[in-house]
Design a protein around this motif. Structure first.
Motif, PDB file in Angstrom:
ATOM      1  N   GLU A 150       0.833  -1.204   0.000  1.00  0.00           N
ATOM      2  CA  GLU A 150       0.000   0.000   0.000  1.00  0.00           C
ATOM      3  C   GLU A 150       0.870   1.257   0.000  1.00  0.00           C
ATOM      4  OE1 GLU A 150      -3.424   2.175   2.782  1.00  0.00           O
ATOM      5  OE2 GLU A 150      -2.445   0.322   3.452  1.00  0.00           O
ATOM      6  N   ILE A 209      -6.458   1.873  -6.838  1.00  0.00           N
ATOM      7  CA  ILE A 209      -5.983   2.208  -5.489  1.00  0.00           C
ATOM      8  C   ILE A 209      -6.618   3.500  -5.013  1.00  0.00           C
ATOM      9  CG2 ILE A 209      -3.793   0.978  -5.754  1.00  0.00           C
ATOM     10  CD1 ILE A 209      -2.451   3.747  -6.146  1.00  0.00           C
ATOM     11  N   SER A 262      -6.229  -4.928  -3.796  1.00  0.00           N
ATOM     12  CA  SER A 262      -6.737  -3.710  -3.161  1.00  0.00           C
ATOM     13  C   SER A 262      -8.004  -3.976  -2.365  1.00  0.00           C
ATOM     14  CB  SER A 262      -7.014  -2.634  -4.224  1.00  0.00           C
ATOM     15  OG  SER A 262      -5.846  -2.307  -4.924  1.00  0.00           O
TER      16      SER A 262
END
Length: 222
Positions: free
Chosen positions: A43, A169, A191
């Motif tokens: 992330e 994202i 995600s």
């Protein structure tokens, strides 16, 4: 769709089913140095360009290595997969064909490097659909800012409010929203932990491109 003149796509996780490649690279790369992959690592680095990701990795794990060495290792690990095995997500080519039939300019806005992207786009038969390709390394800031989408829009001679940004994202969705773009959140398994936020903050959310190809939903989506 006819009211929009530009479509700007992220590549990894949005058009290319490639995020698992990077997950495995993270595992192998950090294991060689005695680390497991932290839950938030992917992330953290996904919105960054490759140089910023290398700098982040060195600082986070206290590595006594140079950024260019990390970059070379990552690219070496990824090059074969992009050249030979990374697939498109289902119906991507059909959707891009639809956009071109409608006369919509198509651009890519990616955090990955051209030497990985171009072979993959050519092998999968979609390179010809792009009027412009922009990488994070070509703009001042990463995907937590709208710079890359603004540059992509400029390269297809459109303003933000005439363009749609497709992203998997949340950082990309948020920065594109700040930039004044319409946003389409695209589901990707990597995600999943961001899915609720992406649904809430994108203008449209899809699990697959069949939803956008569906004749009965065109008017709703765009």
């Amino acid at each position: 769709m006819r009211t929009y003149k530009g479509a700007i796509f992220d590549l990894d996780g949005t058009l290319l089913d490639s995020m698992n490649v990077w997950r495995q690279i993270d595992v192998e790369f950090l294991a060689k140095r005695g680390f497991e992959v932290p839950q938030d690592y992917l992330e953290s680095i996904t919105p960054l360009g490759v140089k910023a990701a290398a700098d982040y990795t060195i600082a986070r794990f206290g590595l006594h290595e140079q950024p260019e060495d990390l970059i070379a290792e990552w690219l070496s690990m990824a090059r074969d997969a992009y050249a030979h095995t990374v697939p498109l997500k289902p119906l991507v080519k059909e959707y891009l064909e639809q956009l071109k039939r409608l006369g919509i300019g198509v651009a890519a806005a990616t955090s990955s490097e051209r030497e990985l992207m171009i072979p993959a786009l050519k092998r999968t038969g979609i390179y010809e659909y792009f009027d412009a390709i922009v990488t994070v390394s070509e703009v001042a800031r990463g995907k937590k800012f709208p710079d890359i989408y603004e540059e992509a829009a400029a390269r297809i001679n459109q303003k933000a409010d005439a363009c749609v940004v497709y992203e998997d994202i949340i950082e990309g969705i948020r920065s594109a929203n700040v930039g004044g773009f319409l946003t389409v959140g695209v589901y990707d398994p990597e995600s999943e932990f961001q899915r609720k936020a992406i649904i809430q903050e994108s203008d449209v959310y899809i699990r697959g491109y069949e939803e956008l190809l569906d004749q009965h939903r065109k008017a709703y989506c765009f």
